[in-house]
Scaffold this motif. Structure first.
Motif, PDB file in Angstrom:
ATOM      1  N   UNK A   1       0.854  -1.192   0.000  1.00 19.20           N
ATOM      2  CA  UNK A   1       0.000   0.000   0.000  1.00 19.20           C
ATOM      3  C   UNK A   1       0.891   1.243   0.000  1.00 19.20           C
ATOM      4  N   UNK A   2       0.772   1.998  -1.062  1.00 16.03           N
ATOM      5  CA  UNK A   2       1.617   3.174  -1.248  1.00 16.03           C
ATOM      6  C   UNK A   2       0.760   4.433  -1.295  1.00 16.03           C
ATOM      7  N   UNK A   3       1.309   5.505  -0.791  1.00 15.30           N
ATOM      8  CA  UNK A   3       0.675   6.820  -0.908  1.00 15.30           C
ATOM      9  C   UNK A   3       1.584   7.693  -1.762  1.00 15.30           C
ATOM     10  N   UNK A   4       1.027   8.302  -2.807  1.00 14.57           N
ATOM     11  CA  UNK A   4       1.819   9.200  -3.628  1.00 14.57           C
ATOM     12  C   UNK A   4       1.475  10.634  -3.259  1.00 14.57           C
ATOM     13  N   UNK A   5       2.502  11.427  -2.985  1.00 11.68           N
ATOM     14  CA  UNK A   5       2.311  12.803  -2.517  1.00 11.68           C
ATOM     15  C   UNK A   5       3.199  13.734  -3.332  1.00 11.68           C
ATOM     16  N   UNK A   6       2.888  15.004  -3.267  1.00 16.46           N
ATOM     17  CA  UNK A   6       3.704  15.992  -3.965  1.00 16.46           C
ATOM     18  C   UNK A   6       3.033  17.342  -3.953  1.00 16.46           C
ATOM     19  N   UNK A   7       3.774  18.346  -4.363  1.00 18.11           N
ATOM     20  CA  UNK A   7       3.244  19.696  -4.446  1.00 18.11           C
ATOM     21  C   UNK A   7       2.318  19.799  -5.657  1.00 18.11           C
ATOM     22  N   UNK A   8       1.505  20.851  -5.750  1.00 14.28           N
ATOM     23  CA  UNK A   8       0.668  21.030  -6.941  1.00 14.28           C
ATOM     24  C   UNK A   8       1.503  21.094  -8.221  1.00 14.28           C
ATOM     25  N   UNK A   9       0.981  20.466  -9.260  1.00  9.84           N
ATOM     26  CA  UNK A   9       1.589  20.506 -10.594  1.00  9.84           C
ATOM     27  C   UNK A   9       2.926  19.770 -10.670  1.00  9.84           C
ATOM     28  N   UNK A  10       3.151  18.840  -9.742  1.00  4.58           N
ATOM     29  CA  UNK A  10       4.390  18.056  -9.790  1.00  4.58           C
ATOM     30  C   UNK A  10       4.302  16.939 -10.812  1.00  4.58           C
TER      31      UNK A  10
ATOM     32  N   UNK B   1      -3.629   3.998 -18.584  1.00  2.00           N
ATOM     33  CA  UNK B   1      -4.962   4.506 -18.888  1.00  2.00           C
ATOM     34  C   UNK B   1      -5.199   5.759 -18.060  1.00  2.00           C
ATOM     35  N   UNK B   2      -6.286   6.454 -18.341  1.00  2.00           N
ATOM     36  CA  UNK B   2      -6.590   7.689 -17.624  1.00  2.00           C
ATOM     37  C   UNK B   2      -7.251   7.369 -16.294  1.00  2.00           C
ATOM     38  N   UNK B   3      -6.430   7.055 -15.293  1.00  3.35           N
ATOM     39  CA  UNK B   3      -6.946   6.733 -13.964  1.00  3.35           C
ATOM     40  C   UNK B   3      -7.146   7.986 -13.113  1.00  3.35           C
ATOM     41  N   UNK B   4      -6.412   9.034 -13.409  1.00  2.00           N
ATOM     42  CA  UNK B   4      -6.476  10.258 -12.615  1.00  2.00           C
ATOM     43  C   UNK B   4      -6.561  11.456 -13.547  1.00  2.00           C
ATOM     44  N   UNK B   5      -7.247  12.492 -13.109  1.00  2.00           N
ATOM     45  CA  UNK B   5      -7.342  13.716 -13.903  1.00  2.00           C
ATOM     46  C   UNK B   5      -5.963  14.359 -13.996  1.00  2.00           C
TER      47      UNK B   5
ATOM     48  N   UNK C   1      -9.339  15.296  -4.098  1.00  2.00           N
ATOM     49  CA  UNK C   1      -9.518  14.394  -2.972  1.00  2.00           C
ATOM     50  C   UNK C   1      -8.697  13.136  -3.155  1.00  2.00           C
ATOM     51  N   UNK C   2      -8.607  12.314  -2.095  1.00  5.04           N
ATOM     52  CA  UNK C   2      -7.832  11.083  -2.178  1.00  5.04           C
ATOM     53  C   UNK C   2      -8.611  10.022  -2.948  1.00  5.04           C
ATOM     54  N   UNK C   3      -7.899   9.123  -3.624  1.00  8.12           N
ATOM     55  CA  UNK C   3      -8.537   8.020  -4.329  1.00  8.12           C
ATOM     56  C   UNK C   3      -7.561   6.849  -4.418  1.00  8.12           C
ATOM     57  N   UNK C   4      -8.080   5.616  -4.224  1.00  7.14           N
ATOM     58  CA  UNK C   4      -7.264   4.414  -4.323  1.00  7.14           C
ATOM     59  C   UNK C   4      -7.258   3.911  -5.762  1.00  7.14           C
ATOM     60  N   UNK C   5      -6.082   3.458  -6.209  1.00  6.88           N
ATOM     61  CA  UNK C   5      -5.926   2.925  -7.556  1.00  6.88           C
ATOM     62  C   UNK C   5      -5.134   1.625  -7.463  1.00  6.88           C
TER      63      UNK C   5
ATOM     64  N   UNK D   1       0.683  -3.374  -6.230  1.00 10.59           N
ATOM     65  CA  UNK D   1       0.611  -2.106  -5.510  1.00 10.59           C
ATOM     66  C   UNK D   1      -0.812  -1.565  -5.485  1.00 10.59           C
ATOM     67  N   UNK D   2      -1.258  -1.170  -4.321  1.00 10.65           N
ATOM     68  CA  UNK D   2      -2.450  -0.336  -4.177  1.00 10.65           C
ATOM     69  C   UNK D   2      -1.947   1.080  -3.882  1.00 10.65           C
ATOM     70  N   UNK D   3      -2.292   2.018  -4.756  1.00 15.03           N
ATOM     71  CA  UNK D   3      -1.758   3.375  -4.642  1.00 15.03           C
ATOM     72  C   UNK D   3      -2.844   4.348  -4.220  1.00 15.03           C
ATOM     73  N   UNK D   4      -2.579   5.100  -3.171  1.00 21.61           N
ATOM     74  CA  UNK D   4      -3.491   6.146  -2.725  1.00 21.61           C
ATOM     75  C   UNK D   4      -3.030   7.470  -3.311  1.00 21.61           C
ATOM     76  N   UNK D   5      -3.803   7.984  -4.246  1.00 19.74           N
ATOM     77  CA  UNK D   5      -3.495   9.283  -4.845  1.00 19.74           C
ATOM     78  C   UNK D   5      -3.988  10.380  -3.916  1.00 19.74           C
ATOM     79  N   UNK D   6      -3.256  11.464  -3.832  1.00 23.56           N
ATOM     80  CA  UNK D   6      -3.617  12.576  -2.941  1.00 23.56           C
ATOM     81  C   UNK D   6      -3.487  13.891  -3.695  1.00 23.56           C
ATOM     82  N   UNK D   7      -4.216  14.912  -3.268  1.00 26.03           N
ATOM     83  CA  UNK D   7      -4.088  16.223  -3.919  1.00 26.03           C
ATOM     84  C   UNK D   7      -2.704  16.831  -3.667  1.00 26.03           C
TER      85      UNK D   7
END
Length: 287
Positions: free
Chosen positions: A130-139, A151-155, A165-169, A175-181
């Motif tokens: 289980x991974x969380x991906x983080x970063x500043x805006x526009x990274x 594929x287009x999983x995230x905007x 908002x957060x979303x699991x992919x 890997x289960x990836x938690x996308x974050x703003x």
């Protein structure tokens, strides 16, 4: 360049949705094995969020120097060495290239091998990391995720604040990836951090004084990448920053009604050329 830097007002941007995003990340961190932080390879220090260090304490870590195709390769190599010397696993990549993005799977597996082995001993043979991906805006987090997944999983977007908002992919069985703003932090301790983040587009352009920012950037180019301005705009670099900006306005026909040069438009054009890579591979800070 020092004078321009001292004259500039401090830049900070921390809208309310970022506070909410950090709270959600704090709530989810207990579920996470590894935190993957996306940095901008042009500013690998300025784009590193100190909030993440506190959030990710006692978690496995991986740093990705994204947009490395836009950064000075020699400087990027120095940053890789710098972070490795500080015990942090780091990979430079262009996340638009699928094979680059997908290449992190074996690295994540290697970093988390103790956790995977513990799961194996418990009989949990197919439990994904289980991974969380983080970063500043526009990274480039959304681009990285889409490139990884194929594929287009995230905007995606070329402005900060696309992911709200957060979303699991799920990435295969591994890997289960938690996308974050993209989040910043309430106040930049060093004024140069705000300037660098404004230049790469991680701060809302509507709050930035682009004329002032462009003068700082022109001086930076003259001191660190001599000849780039002349090559791109056919302008003599012996002039001061203000005259060079007027020259860009003239060459690129940035004109207001009445014939006056449109310096705001010229400044935006210069900054856009940095962001797109049209000026060449440029790094804005060194270790």
């Amino acid at each position: 360049m020092t004078d321009k830097f001292n004259e500039m007002a401090a830049i900070n941007w921390y809208p309310g949705h970022m506070t909410k995003a950090v709270r959600e990340m704090e709530q989810n961190i207990k579920l996470i094995d590894i935190v993957i932080e996306l940095l901008d390879a042009r500013v690998p220090f300025s784009s590193r969020n100190p909030v993440i260090d506190k959030l990710a304490a006692n978690k496995y870590r991986l740093m990705l120097l994204n947009k490395s195709d836009l950064a000075d390769a020699t400087v990027t190599k120095k940053w890789e060495e710098y972070y490795k010397e500080n015990g942090i696993r780091v990979i430079a990549l262009d996340s638009r290239v699928s094979k680059n993005a997908r290449g992190i799977t074996p690295v994540v597996t290697e970093i988390c091998k103790e956790k995977i082995e513990r799961d194996r001993r418990k009989g949990l043979l197919k439990r994904p990391v289980k991974a969380m991906i983080v970063g500043i805006p526009n990274a480039g987090k959304s681009t990285f995720i889409n490139s990884y997944a194929g594929k287009a999983s995230a905007k995606t977007g070329n402005k900060p604040g696309v992911t709200k908002g957060v979303q699991w992919i799920r990435f295969g069985n591994d890997i289960d990836l938690l996308d974050t703003p993209g989040v910043l932090w309430p106040k930049f301790e060093d004024k140069r951090t705000g300037i660098n983040l404004a230049l790469i587009g991680s701060i809302n352009d509507n709050i930035i004084e682009k004329h002032e920012l462009s003068l700082y950037f022109i001086d930076y180019l003259k001191n660190n990448y001599c000849g780039i301005i002349s090559k791109r705009y056919n302008i003599e670099e012996v002039m001061d920053a203000e005259d060079i900006l007027h020259g860009i306005a003239d060459v690129r026909k940035c004109v207001l009604k009445g014939g006056e040069p449109d310096l705001e438009k010229a400044a935006q054009l210069l900054i856009d050329d940095l962001r797109s890579g049209s000026l060449g591979r440029i790094s804005l800070e060194t270790p």
